[in-house]
Design a protein around this motif. Structure first.
Motif, PDB file in Angstrom:
ATOM      1  N   PRO A 125       0.806  -1.235   0.000  1.00  0.00           N
ATOM      2  CA  PRO A 125       0.000   0.000   0.000  1.00  0.00           C
ATOM      3  C   PRO A 125       0.838   1.284   0.000  1.00  0.00           C
ATOM      4  O   PRO A 125       0.497   2.235  -0.695  1.00  0.00           O
ATOM      5  CB  PRO A 125      -0.822  -0.106   1.285  1.00  0.00           C
ATOM      6  N   GLN A 126       1.935   1.295   0.776  1.00  0.00           N
ATOM      7  CA  GLN A 126       2.758   2.500   0.825  1.00  0.00           C
ATOM      8  C   GLN A 126       3.399   2.783  -0.538  1.00  0.00           C
ATOM      9  O   GLN A 126       3.414   3.917  -1.001  1.00  0.00           O
ATOM     10  CB  GLN A 126       3.856   2.375   1.893  1.00  0.00           C
ATOM     11  N   LYS A 127       3.926   1.745  -1.172  1.00  0.00           N
ATOM     12  CA  LYS A 127       4.548   1.931  -2.484  1.00  0.00           C
ATOM     13  C   LYS A 127       3.516   2.349  -3.524  1.00  0.00           C
ATOM     14  O   LYS A 127       3.784   3.197  -4.375  1.00  0.00           O
ATOM     15  CB  LYS A 127       5.251   0.647  -2.925  1.00  0.00           C
ATOM     16  N   LYS A 139      -6.597  11.919   7.415  1.00  0.00           N
ATOM     17  CA  LYS A 139      -5.489  11.414   8.225  1.00  0.00           C
ATOM     18  C   LYS A 139      -4.832  10.230   7.519  1.00  0.00           C
ATOM     19  O   LYS A 139      -5.247   9.081   7.652  1.00  0.00           O
ATOM     20  CB  LYS A 139      -5.997  11.009   9.606  1.00  0.00           C
ATOM     21  N   VAL A 140      -3.787  10.531   6.775  1.00  0.00           N
ATOM     22  CA  VAL A 140      -3.126   9.547   5.919  1.00  0.00           C
ATOM     23  C   VAL A 140      -2.552   8.386   6.732  1.00  0.00           C
ATOM     24  O   VAL A 140      -2.615   7.231   6.302  1.00  0.00           O
ATOM     25  CB  VAL A 140      -2.016  10.224   5.082  1.00  0.00           C
ATOM     26  N   LEU A 141      -2.019   8.658   7.901  1.00  0.00           N
ATOM     27  CA  LEU A 141      -1.376   7.606   8.696  1.00  0.00           C
ATOM     28  C   LEU A 141      -2.363   6.531   9.180  1.00  0.00           C
ATOM     29  O   LEU A 141      -1.943   5.429   9.521  1.00  0.00           O
ATOM     30  CB  LEU A 141      -0.626   8.212   9.877  1.00  0.00           C
ATOM     31  N   LEU A 142      -3.661   6.836   9.189  1.00  0.00           N
ATOM     32  CA  LEU A 142      -4.649   5.816   9.573  1.00  0.00           C
ATOM     33  C   LEU A 142      -4.737   4.705   8.529  1.00  0.00           C
ATOM     34  O   LEU A 142      -5.301   3.648   8.791  1.00  0.00           O
ATOM     35  CB  LEU A 142      -6.025   6.452   9.783  1.00  0.00           C
ATOM     36  N   GLY A 143      -4.164   4.943   7.362  1.00  0.00           N
ATOM     37  CA  GLY A 143      -4.138   3.923   6.319  1.00  0.00           C
ATOM     38  C   GLY A 143      -3.461   2.646   6.791  1.00  0.00           C
ATOM     39  O   GLY A 143      -3.801   1.545   6.343  1.00  0.00           O
ATOM     40  N   ARG A 148      -3.994  -3.168   8.165  1.00  0.00           N
ATOM     41  CA  ARG A 148      -4.038  -4.244   9.167  1.00  0.00           C
ATOM     42  C   ARG A 148      -5.406  -4.943   9.138  1.00  0.00           C
ATOM     43  O   ARG A 148      -5.495  -6.166   9.250  1.00  0.00           O
ATOM     44  CB  ARG A 148      -3.765  -3.642  10.553  1.00  0.00           C
ATOM     45  N   LEU A 149      -6.476  -4.161   8.974  1.00  0.00           N
ATOM     46  CA  LEU A 149      -7.825  -4.732   8.887  1.00  0.00           C
ATOM     47  C   LEU A 149      -7.916  -5.690   7.706  1.00  0.00           C
ATOM     48  O   LEU A 149      -8.442  -6.797   7.842  1.00  0.00           O
ATOM     49  CB  LEU A 149      -8.865  -3.616   8.735  1.00  0.00           C
ATOM     50  N   PHE A 150      -7.382  -5.290   6.548  1.00  0.00           N
ATOM     51  CA  PHE A 150      -7.430  -6.152   5.365  1.00  0.00           C
ATOM     52  C   PHE A 150      -6.626  -7.426   5.590  1.00  0.00           C
ATOM     53  O   PHE A 150      -7.047  -8.518   5.177  1.00  0.00           O
ATOM     54  CB  PHE A 150      -6.913  -5.402   4.131  1.00  0.00           C
TER      55      PHE A 150
END
Length: 156
Positions: A125-127, A139-143, A148-150
């Motif tokens: 996801p980050q890449k 709030k981008v950091l909540l991604g 983790r949920l996925f």
């Protein structure tokens, strides 16, 4: 000056709508979400349904861990075709189609093929975000919590 080209009678105050006017207005309306029969063409719809079931099962635990509301806008050809909200902030958690009822902490705008790769763990996801494959607002950091949920859902 504007000129009338439809040659229909002018409507005066107190006149009810004409039959032909209602017909035209009705035909111009398009729903924001596709008709339920059309949803089967989206691979992500079944994934959302499965995640929804997972959230119903373990939602209370997720609310304690995540404490956020996510809105996922799935796009096709640049247009939003599906919208889902994952509310892991209130009550025992909820997931429903449509935009967030309360303000979302994070909104993801993701093309459907990219979303499928993300939930199936095929891309990082980050890449993908840094490569511009999808957009995030709020709030981008909540991604990280959504990621983790996925992953937990995939194990479920």
């Amino acid at each position: 000056m504007w000129k009338r080209t439809d040659h229909r009678p002018k409507i005066k105050a107190g006149d009810g709508p004409q039959a032909y006017q209602c017909k035209e207005m009705g035909s111009a309306w398009e729903p924001a979400m596709p008709h339920p029969l059309e949803l089967s063409e989206f691979q992500s719809f079944q994934v959302f349904e499965d995640i929804r079931y997972y959230v119903k099962e373990v939602g209370a635990q997720l609310v304690k861990k995540v404490n956020a509301i996510f809105q996922l806008d799935i796009t096709k050809d640049g247009k939003i075709v599906l919208q889902w909200t994952i509310d892991l902030k209130n009550g025992s958690g909820d997931m429903y189609p449509g935009s967030a009822r309360l303000p979302a902490d994070t909104i993801f705008t993701i093309p459907e093929p990219v979303f499928m790769e993300l939930v199936l763990g095929k891309i990082n996801p980050q890449k993908a975000f840094l490569a511009g494959k999808f957009k995030v607002s709020g709030k981008v950091l909540l991604g990280r919590k959504l990621e983790r949920l996925f992953k937990d859902w995939a194990k479920y």
